[in-house]
Design a protein around this motif. Structure first.
Motif, PDB file in Angstrom:
ATOM      1  N   GLU A  56       6.342  -1.026  -8.587  1.00  0.00           N
ATOM      2  CA  GLU A  56       6.448  -0.045  -7.500  1.00  0.00           C
ATOM      3  C   GLU A  56       5.123   0.687  -7.292  1.00  0.00           C
ATOM      4  O   GLU A  56       4.667   0.862  -6.160  1.00  0.00           O
ATOM      5  CB  GLU A  56       7.568   0.964  -7.784  1.00  0.00           C
ATOM      6  N   ALA A  57       4.495   1.112  -8.398  1.00  0.00           N
ATOM      7  CA  ALA A  57       3.217   1.820  -8.288  1.00  0.00           C
ATOM      8  C   ALA A  57       2.124   0.901  -7.755  1.00  0.00           C
ATOM      9  O   ALA A  57       1.284   1.316  -6.948  1.00  0.00           O
ATOM     10  CB  ALA A  57       2.811   2.376  -9.650  1.00  0.00           C
ATOM     11  N   LEU A  58       2.139  -0.352  -8.177  1.00  0.00           N
ATOM     12  CA  LEU A  58       1.151  -1.314  -7.705  1.00  0.00           C
ATOM     13  C   LEU A  58       1.319  -1.555  -6.210  1.00  0.00           C
ATOM     14  O   LEU A  58       0.343  -1.551  -5.451  1.00  0.00           O
ATOM     15  CB  LEU A  58       1.291  -2.630  -8.482  1.00  0.00           C
ATOM     16  N   TYR A  59       2.565  -1.752  -5.764  1.00  0.00           N
ATOM     17  CA  TYR A  59       2.801  -1.971  -4.336  1.00  0.00           C
ATOM     18  C   TYR A  59       2.352  -0.753  -3.524  1.00  0.00           C
ATOM     19  O   TYR A  59       1.711  -0.906  -2.473  1.00  0.00           O
ATOM     20  CB  TYR A  59       4.280  -2.248  -4.046  1.00  0.00           C
ATOM     21  N   ALA A  60       2.681   0.440  -3.992  1.00  0.00           N
ATOM     22  CA  ALA A  60       2.323   1.648  -3.245  1.00  0.00           C
ATOM     23  C   ALA A  60       0.816   1.751  -3.068  1.00  0.00           C
ATOM     24  O   ALA A  60       0.325   2.054  -1.973  1.00  0.00           O
ATOM     25  CB  ALA A  60       2.871   2.881  -3.964  1.00  0.00           C
ATOM     26  N   GLU A  61       0.063   1.469  -4.127  1.00  0.00           N
ATOM     27  CA  GLU A  61      -1.397   1.565  -4.015  1.00  0.00           C
ATOM     28  C   GLU A  61      -1.943   0.466  -3.107  1.00  0.00           C
ATOM     29  O   GLU A  61      -2.859   0.704  -2.308  1.00  0.00           O
ATOM     30  CB  GLU A  61      -2.053   1.503  -5.395  1.00  0.00           C
ATOM     31  N   VAL A  62      -1.385  -0.730  -3.218  1.00  0.00           N
ATOM     32  CA  VAL A  62      -1.796  -1.832  -2.345  1.00  0.00           C
ATOM     33  C   VAL A  62      -1.545  -1.469  -0.883  1.00  0.00           C
ATOM     34  O   VAL A  62      -2.406  -1.660  -0.014  1.00  0.00           O
ATOM     35  CB  VAL A  62      -1.026  -3.116  -2.720  1.00  0.00           C
ATOM     36  N   ALA A  63      -0.352  -0.946  -0.592  1.00  0.00           N
ATOM     37  CA  ALA A  63       0.003  -0.616   0.786  1.00  0.00           C
ATOM     38  C   ALA A  63      -0.899   0.485   1.334  1.00  0.00           C
ATOM     39  O   ALA A  63      -1.380   0.403   2.472  1.00  0.00           O
ATOM     40  CB  ALA A  63       1.468  -0.197   0.865  1.00  0.00           C
ATOM     41  N   GLU A  64      -1.144   1.516   0.532  1.00  0.00           N
ATOM     42  CA  GLU A  64      -1.997   2.612   0.992  1.00  0.00           C
ATOM     43  C   GLU A  64      -3.422   2.127   1.254  1.00  0.00           C
ATOM     44  O   GLU A  64      -4.051   2.518   2.247  1.00  0.00           O
ATOM     45  CB  GLU A  64      -1.994   3.740  -0.033  1.00  0.00           C
ATOM     46  N   ARG A  65      -3.929   1.293   0.387  1.00  0.00           N
ATOM     47  CA  ARG A  65      -5.284   0.745   0.566  1.00  0.00           C
ATOM     48  C   ARG A  65      -5.341  -0.109   1.834  1.00  0.00           C
ATOM     49  O   ARG A  65      -6.280  -0.025   2.630  1.00  0.00           O
ATOM     50  CB  ARG A  65      -5.679  -0.074  -0.657  1.00  0.00           C
ATOM     51  N   ALA A 119       6.996   8.141  -2.507  1.00  0.00           N
ATOM     52  CA  ALA A 119       5.990   7.111  -2.235  1.00  0.00           C
ATOM     53  C   ALA A 119       6.239   6.456  -0.883  1.00  0.00           C
ATOM     54  O   ALA A 119       5.306   6.222  -0.099  1.00  0.00           O
ATOM     55  CB  ALA A 119       5.990   6.065  -3.344  1.00  0.00           C
ATOM     56  N   ALA A 120       7.510   6.161  -0.593  1.00  0.00           N
ATOM     57  CA  ALA A 120       7.845   5.542   0.700  1.00  0.00           C
ATOM     58  C   ALA A 120       7.478   6.463   1.855  1.00  0.00           C
ATOM     59  O   ALA A 120       6.922   6.020   2.871  1.00  0.00           O
ATOM     60  CB  ALA A 120       9.332   5.201   0.736  1.00  0.00           C
ATOM     61  N   GLY A 121       7.766   7.752   1.698  1.00  0.00           N
ATOM     62  CA  GLY A 121       7.433   8.711   2.756  1.00  0.00           C
ATOM     63  C   GLY A 121       5.944   8.830   2.966  1.00  0.00           C
ATOM     64  O   GLY A 121       5.464   8.937   4.100  1.00  0.00           O
ATOM     65  N   ARG A 122       5.188   8.804   1.864  1.00  0.00           N
ATOM     66  CA  ARG A 122       3.725   8.897   1.962  1.00  0.00           C
ATOM     67  C   ARG A 122       3.151   7.701   2.719  1.00  0.00           C
ATOM     68  O   ARG A 122       2.277   7.853   3.579  1.00  0.00           O
ATOM     69  CB  ARG A 122       3.128   8.987   0.559  1.00  0.00           C
ATOM     70  N   ILE A 123       3.661   6.517   2.431  1.00  0.00           N
ATOM     71  CA  ILE A 123       3.175   5.317   3.106  1.00  0.00           C
ATOM     72  C   ILE A 123       3.544   5.345   4.582  1.00  0.00           C
ATOM     73  O   ILE A 123       2.728   5.013   5.457  1.00  0.00           O
ATOM     74  CB  ILE A 123       3.727   4.057   2.414  1.00  0.00           C
ATOM     75  N   ALA A 124       4.780   5.748   4.891  1.00  0.00           N
ATOM     76  CA  ALA A 124       5.205   5.828   6.293  1.00  0.00           C
ATOM     77  C   ALA A 124       4.338   6.811   7.075  1.00  0.00           C
ATOM     78  O   ALA A 124       3.962   6.554   8.229  1.00  0.00           O
ATOM     79  CB  ALA A 124       6.675   6.232   6.362  1.00  0.00           C
ATOM     80  N   ARG A 125       3.996   7.942   6.456  1.00  0.00           N
ATOM     81  CA  ARG A 125       3.125   8.916   7.132  1.00  0.00           C
ATOM     82  C   ARG A 125       1.736   8.342   7.380  1.00  0.00           C
ATOM     83  O   ARG A 125       1.133   8.568   8.432  1.00  0.00           O
ATOM     84  CB  ARG A 125       3.022  10.208   6.308  1.00  0.00           C
ATOM     85  N   LEU A 126       1.220   7.575   6.402  1.00  0.00           N
ATOM     86  CA  LEU A 126      -0.096   6.962   6.578  1.00  0.00           C
ATOM     87  C   LEU A 126      -0.101   5.981   7.740  1.00  0.00           C
ATOM     88  O   LEU A 126      -1.059   5.919   8.510  1.00  0.00           O
ATOM     89  CB  LEU A 126      -0.512   6.227   5.296  1.00  0.00           C
TER      90      LEU A 126
END
Length: 202
Positions: A56-65, A119-126
């Protein structure tokens, strides 16, 4: 004893690069940590050393990047596209087609549901702040200058990303023209409709 932080950083980037290729192509659920480790020749322990939060943490960082990179490129493309909306949208489409697709629909409907809510909310906002809002602003500017008629700029910006990214799904053998030319036709059609609205259609 000195610690080589550069080596650690490079190893982390290698993991992110490999994971991004897999996650963006197949989605969160279809990718396993075993698959990522196998691609890099790493042990699970090595991967968890860099990403203790696991998949989950790896996916979140990948998605944000990935989203940040798309946002930066999109902002530059819109700026380089010139003062007219047509040039700006076509430059944005060319940038999007030069990158692996983000697949925002799959991300929203599937991938993000596996992540912690924060994490999901942070990615959606980005996605909104770095990608969709930039296209929305270009459309709002064109409305204000009288280039196009009234429209829901947020809806149109999101639709444009979806249309352009869908062109990645056309196999090369089925292409009669380049994806960029196809995107240009889609944008021309969209703009003709928005220009028609200047005549009073709401």
């Amino acid at each position: 004893m000195l610690v080589d932080k550069t080596a650690g950083s490079k190893a982390r980037e290698r993991i992110l690069d490999a994971a991004e290729g897999l996650f963006m192509a197949k989605g969160f659920a279809a990718v396993t940590l075993r698959e990522i480790c196998a691609e890099l020749g790493l042990t699970h322990a090595s991967l968890y050393y860099h990403f203790p939060g696991g998949k989950e943490a790896l996916y979140a960082e990948v998605a944000e990047r990935n989203i940040s990179r798309h946002g930066e490129g999109l902002a530059a493309a819109l700026e380089a596209g010139g003062p007219r909306l047509e040039g700006r949208l076509k430059a944005a489409a060319a940038w999007l087609l030069s990158q692996p697709p983000m697949d925002l629909l799959r991300m929203a409907r599937s991938d993000l549901t596996y992540l912690p809510e924060e994490a999901a909310g942070r990615i959606a906002r980005l996605v909104y702040e770095l990608v969709l809002s930039r296209l929305q602003a270009a459309l709002e500017g064109a409305k204000a200058s009288g280039e196009i008629g009234p429209c829901d700029a947020g809806l149109m910006g999101g639709a444009l990303v979806g249309m352009v990214e869908s062109l990645h799904g056309i196999p090369d053998y089925a292409l009669s023209r380049s994806r960029e030319e196809l995107a240009g036709e889609l944008i021309d059609t969209l703009l003709k409709g928005l220009e028609y609205r200047k005549g009073g259609t709401s």
